[in-house]
Design a protein around this motif. Structure first.
Motif, short mmCIF file in Angstrom:
data_model
loop_
_atom_site.label_atom_id
_atom_site.label_comp_id
_atom_site.label_asym_id
_atom_site.label_seq_id
_atom_site.Cartn_x
_atom_site.Cartn_y
_atom_site.Cartn_z
N ALA A 201 0.85 -1.19 0.00
CA ALA A 201 0.00 0.00 0.00
C ALA A 201 0.88 1.25 0.00
O ALA A 201 1.87 1.33 0.74
CB ALA A 201 -0.92 0.00 1.22
N GLN A 202 0.49 2.23 -0.83
CA GLN A 202 1.23 3.48 -0.93
C GLN A 202 0.26 4.65 -1.04
O GLN A 202 -0.82 4.51 -1.61
CB GLN A 202 2.16 3.49 -2.15
CG GLN A 202 3.39 2.63 -2.05
CD GLN A 202 4.25 2.74 -3.29
OE1 GLN A 202 3.74 2.81 -4.40
NE2 GLN A 202 5.57 2.76 -3.11
N ASN A 203 0.63 5.79 -0.47
CA ASN A 203 -0.02 7.06 -0.76
C ASN A 203 0.93 8.20 -0.37
O ASN A 203 2.05 7.95 0.11
CB ASN A 203 -1.40 7.17 -0.09
CG ASN A 203 -1.31 7.43 1.40
OD1 ASN A 203 -0.23 7.41 2.01
ND2 ASN A 203 -2.46 7.69 2.02
N GLN A 204 0.48 9.45 -0.55
CA GLN A 204 1.36 10.61 -0.34
C GLN A 204 1.71 10.85 1.12
O GLN A 204 2.61 11.65 1.41
CB GLN A 204 0.71 11.87 -0.92
CG GLN A 204 0.59 11.87 -2.44
CD GLN A 204 -0.72 11.27 -2.91
OE1 GLN A 204 -1.23 10.32 -2.32
NE2 GLN A 204 -1.27 11.83 -3.98
N ALA A 205 1.01 10.19 2.02
CA ALA A 205 1.31 10.40 3.44
C ALA A 205 2.60 9.69 3.85
O ALA A 205 3.15 9.97 4.92
CB ALA A 205 0.15 9.91 4.31
N LEU A 206 3.09 8.77 3.03
CA LEU A 206 4.32 8.05 3.33
C LEU A 206 5.50 8.77 2.69
O LEU A 206 5.36 9.42 1.65
CB LEU A 206 4.24 6.63 2.80
CG LEU A 206 3.21 5.72 3.46
CD1 LEU A 206 3.07 4.41 2.69
CD2 LEU A 206 3.60 5.43 4.91
N PRO A 207 6.68 8.69 3.30
CA PRO A 207 7.86 9.29 2.68
C PRO A 207 8.10 8.71 1.30
O PRO A 207 7.72 7.58 1.00
CB PRO A 207 8.99 8.92 3.66
CG PRO A 207 8.31 8.63 4.95
CD PRO A 207 6.98 8.06 4.59
N SER A 208 8.75 9.46 0.45
CA SER A 208 9.01 9.03 -0.91
C SER A 208 9.80 7.73 -0.92
O SER A 208 10.80 7.57 -0.22
CB SER A 208 9.80 10.12 -1.65
OG SER A 208 10.11 9.70 -2.96
N GLY A 209 9.32 6.78 -1.73
CA GLY A 209 9.98 5.50 -1.84
C GLY A 209 9.61 4.49 -0.77
O GLY A 209 10.12 3.36 -0.78
N HIS A 210 8.74 4.86 0.17
CA HIS A 210 8.32 3.97 1.24
C HIS A 210 6.92 3.43 0.97
O HIS A 210 6.12 4.04 0.25
CB HIS A 210 8.35 4.69 2.59
CG HIS A 210 9.73 4.96 3.10
ND1 HIS A 210 10.56 5.86 2.50
CD2 HIS A 210 10.42 4.43 4.16
CE1 HIS A 210 11.72 5.90 3.16
NE2 HIS A 210 11.66 5.05 4.16
N SER A 211 6.62 2.29 1.58
CA SER A 211 5.31 1.68 1.44
C SER A 211 5.05 0.82 2.67
O SER A 211 5.95 0.55 3.46
CB SER A 211 5.23 0.83 0.16
OG SER A 211 6.14 -0.26 0.24
#
Length: 388
Positions: A201-211
């Motif tokens: 799962a990914q969205n903009q609330a996570l740091p770039s490159g993180h999931s």
């Protein structure tokens, strides 16, 4: 600048016009985006500040700070800086209810104000992966992945053996957050048992490159297999032989049965689970031994042929081999000699014979071959045949 700075959110700079005519630009604010639980800094920049009253209010128009004094008893808000050029407050443990416009007001002869908009994002938690029904070899497995809370809606992806699988996603908005789900189907075999499938799962609330990822270990059920391993390749009389029935299957068979063809196991045999022990071997123990295992998906059987090695019997057999060969050769020679003698006797008893050809005169005129032979003239050629 706290967590908001670590996430490197884009900040939108807004310039405010004074409320009164011709008063100029007096207050400047910045919009802020922060992840839920993070830290946000709200800044008001002052121009041509003359010591007038400065008030900071939250989206509910409650006063947080009056000049440099706390007005609202919420310890999550701290006054980081209060100077003639800038007022900066710090919000820790940001929540969705903190989202909205924060008013920065400067009270001079005319009231000047500007709004700093705070946006709170919600990072997805670790996805929840579930299987719809038990997977069986040769069939299909359906997995579902759920992220119940995210903002903006999380993007879900499936991976298996480092390859992305195509899933079907759906989402539902619940107030300010989204609930997102995805399903994937694929065929499985026994070799897939224990394999790993990942939902990401990914969205903009996570740091770039993180999931956020969850691994699911495949549980594929299949029929059993069996194979017998012997403790030694050659067994002699008096040895102890241990047979091990290596069984696989899902669910694993919990009972192993040992048999010896149509006969019962030797009385000395000890069968414990996957192991059969045969102590003090004798030739009477020879036979075909089997182990059997089963589960709800099938049945498996393995065979082992036991031949006990008797050194005495082998030595006796080896010593008898030369005599047998010599006897066979002598019998063959006698047979050949007899055949030769019979042939010679047969040839010797045959008598020499003579006959006349059709060149003998009177052969056509005489009614019998004997008269033609006796009355033939002396000038006729005569052919003779001798048998030796």
């Amino acid at each position: 600048m706290g967590r908001a700075r670590r996430f490197q959110w884009p900040l939108l700079l807004l310039w405010a016009a004074a409320a009164g005519p011709g008063a100029g630009q007096e207050v400047q604010t910045e919009n802020v985006t922060v992840a839920e639980g993070g830290v946000a800094e709200i800044t008001c920049r002052l121009h041509q500040y003359d010591g007038s009253i400065v008030v900071i209010q939250n989206p509910a128009r409650q006063t947080l700070f009056f000049n440099g004094t706390r007005a609202l008893k919420d310890e999550r808000f701290q006054l980081e800086e209060f100077s003639p050029r800038r007022v900066r407050i710090r919000l820790s443990d940001a929540r969705l209810e903190d989202e909205g416009g924060y008013f920065c007001q400067l009270y001079t002869e005319d009231t000047h104000h500007q709004i700093a908009t705070l946006t709170v994002l919600v990072a997805p938690e670790n996805p929840v992966v579930e299987v719809r029904e038990q997977a069986v070899e040769g069939g299909e497995v359906e997995l579902s992945c759920l992220v119940p809370r995210s903002r903006p809606a999380a993007v879900l992806r499936w991976y298996r053996d480092r390859k992305e699988l195509k899933g079907v996603s759906s989402g539902q908005e619940n107030g300010k957050v989204w609930s997102v789900a995805s399903t994937v189907r694929f065929r499985v075999d026994r070799k897939d048992d224990g394999g790993i499938v990942i939902c990401e799962a990914q969205n903009q609330a996570l740091p770039s490159g993180h999931s956020k990822q969850t691994q699911y270990v495949l549980d594929v059920q299949y029929s059993p297999t069996a194979r017998i391993h012997a403790s030694q390749a050659v067994v002699r009389e008096g040895d102890t032989l241990v047979l091990t029935c290596a069984v696989s299957g899902n669910p694993r068979p919990n009972q192993i049965r040992w048999n010896r063809g149509n006969e019962s196991l030797p009385e000395r045999a000890e069968a414990v689970g996957e192991t059969l022990t045969l102590p003090g071997l004798v030739s009477a123990d020879n036979g075909t031994y089997t182990c059997e295992a089963s589960n709800k998906h099938g049945h498996a059987r393995a065979l082992y042929v036991l031949v006990v090695y008797d050194p005495g019997a082998v030595v006796e057999a080896q010593t008898s081999v030369p005599y047998a060969i010599v006897g066979g050769i002598l019998a063959l020679l006698v047979f050949l000699i007899i055949c030769v003698l019979v042939g010679m006797v047969w040839c010797s008893v045959r008598q020499k014979g003579s006959y006349l050809t059709h060149e003998a005169s009177g052969l056509d005129e005489q009614g019998e071959a004997r008269e033609a032979f006796l009355n033939g003239s002396d000038g006729h050629k005569r052919k003779e045949e001798f048998f030796i």
